[in-house]
Design a protein around this motif. Structure first.
Motif, PDB file in Angstrom:
ATOM      1  N   ASN A  22       8.827  57.015   4.903  1.00 17.87           N
ATOM      2  CA  ASN A  22       7.539  57.523   5.382  1.00 17.87           C
ATOM      3  C   ASN A  22       7.583  59.039   5.555  1.00 17.87           C
ATOM      4  N   GLY A  23       6.513  59.615   6.074  1.00 17.03           N
ATOM      5  CA  GLY A  23       6.403  61.058   6.258  1.00 17.03           C
ATOM      6  C   GLY A  23       7.389  61.628   7.264  1.00 17.03           C
ATOM      7  N   GLN A  24       7.943  60.794   8.134  1.00 22.74           N
ATOM      8  CA  GLN A  24       8.929  61.233   9.114  1.00 22.74           C
ATOM      9  C   GLN A  24      10.361  60.966   8.617  1.00 22.74           C
ATOM     10  N   ASN A  25      10.512  60.738   7.334  1.00 24.09           N
ATOM     11  CA  ASN A  25      11.810  60.446   6.693  1.00 24.09           C
ATOM     12  C   ASN A  25      12.493  59.219   7.288  1.00 24.09           C
ATOM     13  N   ARG A  26      11.713  58.237   7.659  1.00 16.64           N
ATOM     14  CA  ARG A  26      12.252  56.971   8.153  1.00 16.64           C
ATOM     15  C   ARG A  26      12.029  55.896   7.095  1.00 16.64           C
ATOM     16  N   ILE A  80       1.011  54.061  -1.124  1.00 11.21           N
ATOM     17  CA  ILE A  80       1.235  52.940  -0.216  1.00 11.21           C
ATOM     18  C   ILE A  80       0.764  53.352   1.166  1.00 11.21           C
ATOM     19  N   LEU A  81      -0.102  52.533   1.764  1.00 10.31           N
ATOM     20  CA  LEU A  81      -0.623  52.814   3.104  1.00 10.31           C
ATOM     21  C   LEU A  81       0.244  52.089   4.128  1.00 10.31           C
ATOM     22  N   THR A  82       0.727  52.846   5.088  1.00 12.28           N
ATOM     23  CA  THR A  82       1.621  52.262   6.085  1.00 12.28           C
ATOM     24  C   THR A  82       0.947  52.044   7.437  1.00 12.28           C
TER      25      THR A  82
END
Length: 83
Positions: A22-26, A80-82
């Motif tokens: 994801n955007g937070q590198n998780r 992809i929507l998270t």
């Protein structure tokens, strides 16, 4: 990729789970169905439309494709929507 190589690869894959960063590198584990945003018109899908992926498949070239409404689409047509 040969059929033997594809069979070996499929032993380690699930048609219902994908891991994404994801955007937070998780790393996030998503289960099907999950939501996708269409990036450009493709087939009967339109740009910015929200669709649902019900299954993941792998091509002979080892690429993931999304099963949407009974049709396979390459991943590069979607975000992809998270949430």
């Amino acid at each position: 990729m040969s059929n033997k190589e594809l069979i070996e690869l499929l032993k380690h894959c699930s048609p219902h789970i994908i891991y994404i960063v994801n955007g937070q590198n998780r790393i996030i584990k998503l289960h099907t169905p999950f939501k996708l945003k269409v990036l450009q018109d493709i087939g009967s899908l339109h740009k910015n439309q929200i669709v649902s992926c019900t299954e993941l498949k792998i091509t002979n070239q080892s690429r993931i494709v999304f099963l949407i409404d009974g049709k396979n689409y390459h991943t590069y047509y979607f975000d992809i929507l998270t949430k």
